[in-house]
Design an enzyme around this catalytic site. Structure first.
Site, mmCIF file in Angstrom:
data_model
loop_
_atom_site.group_PDB
_atom_site.id
_atom_site.type_symbol
_atom_site.label_atom_id
_atom_site.label_comp_id
_atom_site.label_asym_id
_atom_site.label_seq_id
_atom_site.Cartn_x
_atom_site.Cartn_y
_atom_site.Cartn_z
ATOM 1 N N LYS A 217 0.895 -1.174 0.000
ATOM 2 C CA LYS A 217 0.000 0.000 0.000
ATOM 3 C C LYS A 217 0.921 1.207 0.000
ATOM 4 O O LYS A 217 1.480 1.579 1.026
ATOM 5 C CB LYS A 217 -0.884 -0.022 1.250
ATOM 6 C CG LYS A 217 -2.197 0.739 1.136
ATOM 7 C CD LYS A 217 -2.107 2.187 0.736
ATOM 8 C CE LYS A 217 -1.689 3.095 1.859
ATOM 9 N NZ LYS A 217 -1.491 4.514 1.413
ATOM 10 N N GLU B 200 10.593 16.712 14.009
ATOM 11 C CA GLU B 200 10.962 16.480 12.612
ATOM 12 C C GLU B 200 10.160 17.452 11.740
ATOM 13 O O GLU B 200 8.934 17.427 11.748
ATOM 14 C CB GLU B 200 10.637 15.034 12.231
ATOM 15 C CG GLU B 200 11.105 14.676 10.849
ATOM 16 C CD GLU B 200 10.872 13.201 10.519
ATOM 17 O OE1 GLU B 200 9.754 12.713 10.719
ATOM 18 O OE2 GLU B 200 11.815 12.548 10.061
ATOM 19 N N CYS C 159 14.155 11.214 6.099
ATOM 20 C CA CYS C 159 14.033 10.917 7.531
ATOM 21 C C CYS C 159 15.396 10.927 8.224
ATOM 22 O O CYS C 159 15.502 11.261 9.387
ATOM 23 C CB CYS C 159 13.314 9.595 7.752
ATOM 24 S SG CYS C 159 13.880 8.300 6.667
ATOM 25 N N GLY D 81 -4.442 3.482 -2.277
ATOM 26 C CA GLY D 81 -5.564 3.936 -1.455
ATOM 27 C C GLY D 81 -5.115 4.814 -0.312
ATOM 28 O O GLY D 81 -3.917 5.070 -0.127
ATOM 29 N N GLU E 131 9.954 1.964 10.434
ATOM 30 C CA GLU E 131 11.028 2.907 10.092
ATOM 31 C C GLU E 131 10.382 4.283 10.168
ATOM 32 O O GLU E 131 9.568 4.637 9.312
ATOM 33 C CB GLU E 131 11.556 2.583 8.685
ATOM 34 C CG GLU E 131 12.992 2.991 8.500
ATOM 35 C CD GLU E 131 13.104 4.434 8.072
ATOM 36 O OE1 GLU E 131 13.213 5.286 8.973
ATOM 37 O OE2 GLU E 131 13.076 4.691 6.877
ATOM 38 N N GLY F 246 -4.630 1.350 4.077
ATOM 39 C CA GLY F 246 -3.454 1.083 4.919
ATOM 40 C C GLY F 246 -3.861 0.373 6.204
ATOM 41 O O GLY F 246 -3.265 -0.644 6.592
ATOM 42 N N GLY G 169 -4.426 6.011 3.583
ATOM 43 C CA GLY G 169 -3.843 5.362 4.754
ATOM 44 C C GLY G 169 -4.870 4.828 5.743
ATOM 45 O O GLY G 169 -4.853 3.636 6.087
ATOM 46 N N PRO G 170 -5.776 5.702 6.203
ATOM 47 C CA PRO G 170 -6.727 5.227 7.231
ATOM 48 C C PRO G 170 -7.741 4.204 6.700
ATOM 49 O O PRO G 170 -8.475 3.610 7.480
ATOM 50 C CB PRO G 170 -7.447 6.513 7.670
ATOM 51 C CG PRO G 170 -6.564 7.630 7.209
ATOM 52 C CD PRO G 170 -5.865 7.140 5.981
HETATM 53 P P1 NAD Z 1 2.105 8.926 7.186
HETATM 54 O O1 NAD Z 1 2.728 8.175 8.284
HETATM 55 O O2 NAD Z 1 0.726 9.452 7.387
HETATM 56 O O3 NAD Z 1 2.056 8.048 5.842
HETATM 57 C C1 NAD Z 1 2.942 6.962 5.548
HETATM 58 C C2 NAD Z 1 2.151 5.806 4.963
HETATM 59 O O4 NAD Z 1 1.238 5.321 5.946
HETATM 60 C C3 NAD Z 1 1.300 6.172 3.747
HETATM 61 O O5 NAD Z 1 1.261 5.096 2.846
HETATM 62 C C4 NAD Z 1 -0.068 6.360 4.358
HETATM 63 O O6 NAD Z 1 -1.121 6.176 3.440
HETATM 64 C C5 NAD Z 1 -0.081 5.287 5.425
HETATM 65 N N1 NAD Z 1 -1.020 5.496 6.511
HETATM 66 C C6 NAD Z 1 -1.493 6.675 6.995
HETATM 67 N N2 NAD Z 1 -2.366 6.455 7.997
HETATM 68 C C7 NAD Z 1 -2.445 5.105 8.165
HETATM 69 C C8 NAD Z 1 -3.157 4.256 9.054
HETATM 70 N N3 NAD Z 1 -3.989 4.755 9.971
HETATM 71 N N4 NAD Z 1 -2.985 2.913 8.949
HETATM 72 C C9 NAD Z 1 -2.152 2.397 8.026
HETATM 73 N N5 NAD Z 1 -1.460 3.157 7.160
HETATM 74 C C10 NAD Z 1 -1.591 4.494 7.225
HETATM 75 O O7 NAD Z 1 3.057 10.105 6.807
HETATM 76 P P2 NAD Z 1 2.676 11.437 5.999
HETATM 77 O O8 NAD Z 1 1.384 12.027 6.436
HETATM 78 O O9 NAD Z 1 2.802 11.141 4.572
HETATM 79 O O10 NAD Z 1 3.833 12.403 6.481
HETATM 80 C C11 NAD Z 1 3.713 13.056 7.751
HETATM 81 C C12 NAD Z 1 5.043 13.129 8.442
HETATM 82 O O11 NAD Z 1 5.609 11.827 8.583
HETATM 83 C C13 NAD Z 1 6.118 13.889 7.699
HETATM 84 O O12 NAD Z 1 6.042 15.246 7.865
HETATM 85 C C14 NAD Z 1 7.364 13.304 8.291
HETATM 86 O O13 NAD Z 1 7.658 13.920 9.503
HETATM 87 C C15 NAD Z 1 7.001 11.886 8.535
HETATM 88 N N6 NAD Z 1 7.503 10.988 7.472
HETATM 89 C C16 NAD Z 1 8.571 10.216 7.735
HETATM 90 C C17 NAD Z 1 9.057 9.387 6.757
HETATM 91 C C18 NAD Z 1 10.227 8.511 6.986
HETATM 92 O O14 NAD Z 1 10.834 8.055 6.025
HETATM 93 N N7 NAD Z 1 10.582 8.202 8.200
HETATM 94 C C19 NAD Z 1 8.463 9.343 5.510
HETATM 95 C C20 NAD Z 1 7.354 10.140 5.262
HETATM 96 C C21 NAD Z 1 6.882 10.946 6.269
#
Ligand code: NAD
Length: 462
Positions: free
Chosen positions: A170, A369, A279, A201, A245, A207, A203-204
């Site tokens: 996903k 971050e 990150c 799709g 991660e 995912g 995340g919420p």
């Molecule tokens: P996020 O954690 O919301 O999204 C990452 C992934 O998780 C996406 O595929 C998303 O669709 C999915 N996701 C979101 N909610 C979910 C849920 N409830 N259950 C399962 N999967 C879910 O991150 P974001 O909103 O794209 O970015 C927000 C912040 O996260 C950034 O500002 C940054 O600080 C951090 N970030 C870190 C990394 C990293 O590599 N460590 C990467 C992207 C973002």
């Protein structure tokens, strides 16, 4: 840019169960460049079933044959390098040259490393009178972010496939076109139907359905700490394996006697590349008080050079968020020496390369971050204080140390609570384990250490 109106499940593009879709936006000009289906729990269920059905066959495929498929995958990615770079640039906004070199180049290297590891890894070992079998953990649910869209997919799919696992991906909603291109590459590489499946799709919705699915044996997640924490809790309740991660707030420590100009220039380049959306970026520069003002001048000059050479941030939400952090830095009393919160262009989600001096360890910009092109410069008086500041966040993902000689830098690096440290500008190594101490995560990616996350042991006493 080609967009599939379907999910890649069981070796084929299938229509989605629902009718909702996600618009993909180019952050450089805010134009919609494609639509992909927004998957539901039904799509996730179909994909997990396909992965489960394919598991026995793929797990029993000899490692040499899995290695051959991974080598073919690497070759397809290499042949389609330009298309990958253009797709990443269109949906993430990174300059094309950076997309070629990093967003397309690194996944080719990582896929190649897993082709080699699958061939050479000892999937059996002898411990006294026991034969220990290293077997695949099963069906993997991979959830990836947008910041290195292909790298983060390959960093999970590579070891999963090498180990004999099957998977459902996903990808992030901002960068699904790169994920669809990867699914095409998997198909072209002759990886059997059902071994790799893709559900695009939200995340919420999709995912969460994947993380909660009882047919998934391991959830491998990269993204925000908030979502990672929730996924970890869900996996814990189901007694299911999880790899996380998460975020970082890494320190770039310049010790007395180091080449200050090199340390600062490489440090600024590290933070500004990918518009700070990395990150492991070294977003805190720690300099001894005697060289502090010189370092501030060097960093401000280096950041100014990046002016219009960096891309936008990924979306409108991040644009607001990053500029909000810059405004907060000013409000908390840090000294702005480059950039600022104002959007530098009328269109596109651009942020000015920003440098703050006089940042103290408790400030928000030194703790949280930001995920944008923002560097904070902090001052230390002695090595002990430098260690305290460097270790003084909830994170521990990466870092850098510069000193007059390697031995001094390594001795300092041993005192850091972090998963990866570059010594005097050491090069990226796609086979070195990558992952976090503390709240930066659980588990490791890349190389042989990354492969073991996808294996479980069975001991036979002979
Ligand atoms: P996020 O954690 O919301 O999204 C990452 C992934 O998780 C996406 O595929 C998303 O669709 C999915 N996701 C979101 N909610 C979910 C849920 N409830 N259950 C399962 N999967 C879910 O991150 P974001 O909103 O794209 O970015 C927000 C912040 O996260 C950034 O500002 C940054 O600080 C951090 N970030 C870190 C990394 C990293 O590599 N460590 C990467 C992207 C973002």
């Amino acid at each position: 840019m080609k967009a599939h109106d379907g999910m890649y499940i069981d070796g084929d593009w299938r229509p989605a169960a629902g009718t909702e879709s996600i618009s993909v936006v180019n952050p450089a000009d805010e134009q919609v460049i494609g639509q992909v289906p927004a998957g539901t729990a039904e799509d996730v269920d179909a994909a997990v079933r396909a992965a489960r059905a394919a598991l026995p066959g793929w797990a029993a495929t000899p490692p040499a044959e899995r290695a051959a498929r991974l080598a073919a995958l690497r070759d397809v990615l290499a042949a389609r390098k330009e298309e990958i770079a253009e797709t990443v640039t269109a949906e993430l906004g990174s300059p094309l040259e950076f997309s070629r070199l990093v967003h397309a180049g690194v996944p080719i290297a990582v896929a190649g490393s897993y082709a080699e590891l699958a061939a050479e890894y000892a999937f059996e070992e002898q411990v006294g009178n026991s034969r220990v079998l290293l077997e695949p953990v099963g069906v993997v649910g991979a959830i990836t972010p947008w910041n290195y869209p292909l790298h983060q997919i390959v960093a999970k799919a590579g070891p999963a496939l090498a180990a004999g696992c099957t998977l459902v991906l996903k990808p992030a909603e901002d960068t699904p076109l790169t994920a669809q291109l990867f699914a095409e590459a998997v198909h072209e590489a002759g990886i059997p139907a059902g071994v790799f499946n893709l559900v695009t799709g939200l995340g919420p919705v999709a995912g969460q359905a994947l993380a909660e699915h009882e047919g998934v044996d391991l959830v491998s997640f990269t993204g925000s700490t908030a979502v990672g924490r929730a996924i970890g809790a869900t996996a814990g309740a189901a007694v299911k394996r999880v790899a996380l991660e998460l975020g970082g707030k890494s320190a770039n420590v310049v010790l007395p006697g180091a080449d200050l100009a090199k340390a600062v220039n490489v440090g600024v380049a590290n933070v500004m590349s990918n518009t700070g959306q990395t990150c492991s970026a070294w977003t805190r520069l720690l300099v001894h008080e005697d060289s502090y003002e010189e370092a501030v001048g060097l960093a401000a000059a280096a950041a100014a050079k990046y002016g219009d050479r960096i891309g936008p941030v990924v979306n409108a939400k991040q644009h607001e968020r990053v500029r909000g952090y810059i405004a907060k830095g000013v409000a908390e009393g840090a000294r702005l020496v480059a950039g600022g919160p104002e959007a530098p262009r009328e269109h596109g989600y651009y942020v000015s390369p920003t440098v703050f001096a006089d940042v103290t360890p408790e400030m928000t910009i030194a703790q949280e971050e930001i995920f944008g092109p923002v560097l904070s410069i902090l001052k230390y008086r002695d090595e002990d204080e430098a260690v305290r500041i460097a270790n003084g966040t909830v994170y521990g993902l990466a870092g850098a140390v510069w000193a007059a000689d390697e031995e001094t830098a390594v001795a300092f690096a041993r005192r850091l609570d972090t998963g990866q440290v570059d010594i005097n500008g050491g090069r990226f190594n796609p086979r070195a384990p990558f992952g976090g101490y503390k709240q930066s995560g659980v588990g490791r990616e890349l190389g042989a250490h990354g492969l073991t996350e996808y294996l479980q042991t069975k001991s036979l006493q002979l």
